[in-house]
Design an enzyme around this catalytic site. Structure first.
Site, short mmCIF file in Angstrom:
data_model
loop_
_atom_site.label_atom_id
_atom_site.label_comp_id
_atom_site.label_asym_id
_atom_site.label_seq_id
_atom_site.Cartn_x
_atom_site.Cartn_y
_atom_site.Cartn_z
N SER A 12 4.49 7.07 -0.65
CA SER A 12 4.65 5.65 -0.29
C SER A 12 6.03 5.31 0.25
O SER A 12 6.20 4.29 0.91
CB SER A 12 4.37 4.78 -1.51
OG SER A 12 5.22 5.12 -2.59
N ASP A 43 9.02 -4.11 -5.49
CA ASP A 43 7.85 -4.29 -6.35
C ASP A 43 7.88 -3.44 -7.62
O ASP A 43 6.90 -3.34 -8.33
CB ASP A 43 6.57 -3.95 -5.55
CG ASP A 43 6.61 -2.52 -5.00
OD1 ASP A 43 7.54 -1.77 -5.34
OD2 ASP A 43 5.70 -2.16 -4.22
N HIS A 79 9.22 0.45 -4.94
CA HIS A 79 9.70 0.55 -3.56
C HIS A 79 10.84 -0.43 -3.30
O HIS A 79 10.94 -1.46 -3.95
CB HIS A 79 8.54 0.30 -2.60
CG HIS A 79 7.33 1.09 -2.96
ND1 HIS A 79 6.28 0.56 -3.70
CD2 HIS A 79 7.02 2.39 -2.73
CE1 HIS A 79 5.37 1.50 -3.90
NE2 HIS A 79 5.79 2.62 -3.32
#
Length: 364
Positions: free
Chosen positions: A41, A330, A333
């Site tokens: 991610s 979040d 990230h």
């Protein structure tokens, strides 16, 4: 370029403009840059959304894109900023069926949640490399039939192959309540998978590699909020998690040195992302950030503003004001502001072994 290092100690807008200065200094490509990305991610520019149809809602993407693009951030990721430093288009996910692109500047195989093991679970590193081989074979097949605007053999050979993976292998092991010793014992197998990926890409003609190590896992607000045992260091990060990350990084550095000697005509740059991110948290105030372990988009308030039941974009979440100086978006990230600083540090070459500029691959 003078003054960029000192500028970071003032305010966010200053180092954003500083990043632009560094970026513009690195646009001297002699040929069109082609970049292939493999990872998780940290580098996913929409792979999870396009590959699984997984909804990633606003406020993700509220900054810069002003819509959700499948990136887990309020704006651009580090890979976006690195591409912009080359004056290249942002990379499109390999699985994005409606992108309208012919992937002339490369493709992004990174997907949220990816790890190296198990090997045949989408979208492990091994699967991403298999997807690349399919992509390359099909592209060259179409080129030979006269199709234009596709990457040819020379393009694949001269491209940059960026690998940024391993964080989830460590995080998932800790999440399964494996002991510190058990997590450490898994590291060599993960490193072998990364080596295998590099060798596989090398056998496909890749010669220019850019490998990121893993960041300070124990400083992620999600990890801090969910950890049952709090062995905190002076910054408030989990010591055991960070220790595991450092051992992984030592092994990856050693592996990079070994690969460099084995793959004689290849260039492999190892980048110390851990040092960059740990410095960002250590010196958050100097860089214009506040509460480096607090989440911008989450729920629950101090100390971490993270609640696994109400994550960013899900009903009930709360989000900080635009322009607020947060490191974590979040809980896992970074914000675009933090990514901008990280990208500028990468471009500085100070954290690279060997110290080779990011645009080295697009010069004759």
């Amino acid at each position: 370029m003078m003054g960029c290092g000192g500028a970071f100690s003032v305010w966010l807008p200053v180092f954003v403009s500083c990043f632009t200065a560094i970026a513009l200094a690195g646009t001297g490509c002699d040929k069109a840059p082609v970049v292939f990305v493999f990872g998780d991610s940290n580098s996913d520019t929409g792979g999870l959304a396009s590959g699984l149809g997984f909804p990633i809602n606003l406020p993700n993407g509220r900054n810069f894109f002003h819509r959700s693009t499948g990136r887990l951030s309020d704006g651009r990721l580090v890979i976006d900023l690195l591409c912009q430093s080359l004056n290249a288009s942002l990379l499109v996910p390999y699985l994005d069926a409606l992108s309208g692109t012919s992937f002339t500047n490369g493709a992004n195989f990174a997907v949220v949640g990816s790890s190296t093991l198990p090997k045949y679970v989408p979208f492990s590193l091994n699967i991403q490399v298999m997807q690349f081989r399919r992509f390359k074979a099909r592209s060259l097949e179409l080129v030979t039939t006269g199709t234009r605007n596709l990457i040819n053999d020379e393009g694949f050979h001269g491209a940059l192959y960026l690998i940024d993976i391993g964080q989830n292998d460590l995080a998932d092991s800790f999440a399964k309540n494996l002991s510190y010793v058990q997590v450490i014992k898994k590291i060599p197998v993960v490193i072998t998978e990364i080596e295998n990926a590099v060798k596989s890409l090398y056998n496909e003609g890749a010669r220019k590699f850019w490998v990121h190590n893993t960041g300070p896992l124990g400083c992620l607000p999600k990890v801090l909020a969910l950890a049952q045992k709090k062995d905190l260091d002076s910054l408030g990060c989990l010591s055991s998690y960070n220790s595991a990350a450092r051992l992984f990084n030592e092994a990856l550095l050693h592996s990079s040195q070994k690969l460099r000697s084995e793959l004689k005509d290849a260039t492999l740059v190892y980048v110390d992302i851990y040092a960059i991110k740990y410095d960002l948290i250590t010196n958050a105030a100097k860089y214009g950030f506040s509460n480096p372990l607090m989440v911008c988009c989450g729920y629950g308030g101090p100390p971490y503003n993270f609640d696994v039941r109400v994550t960013c974009g899900q009903p009930g979440y709360q989000v900080c004001d635009e322009g607020a100086r947060y490191v974590s978006w979040d809980g896992i990230h970074q914000t675009e502001a933090a990514n901008t600083l990280i990208a500028s540090k990468i471009l500085s070459m100070a954290y690279s072994t060997p110290r080779i500029p990011f645009d080295f691959f697009c010069h004759h």
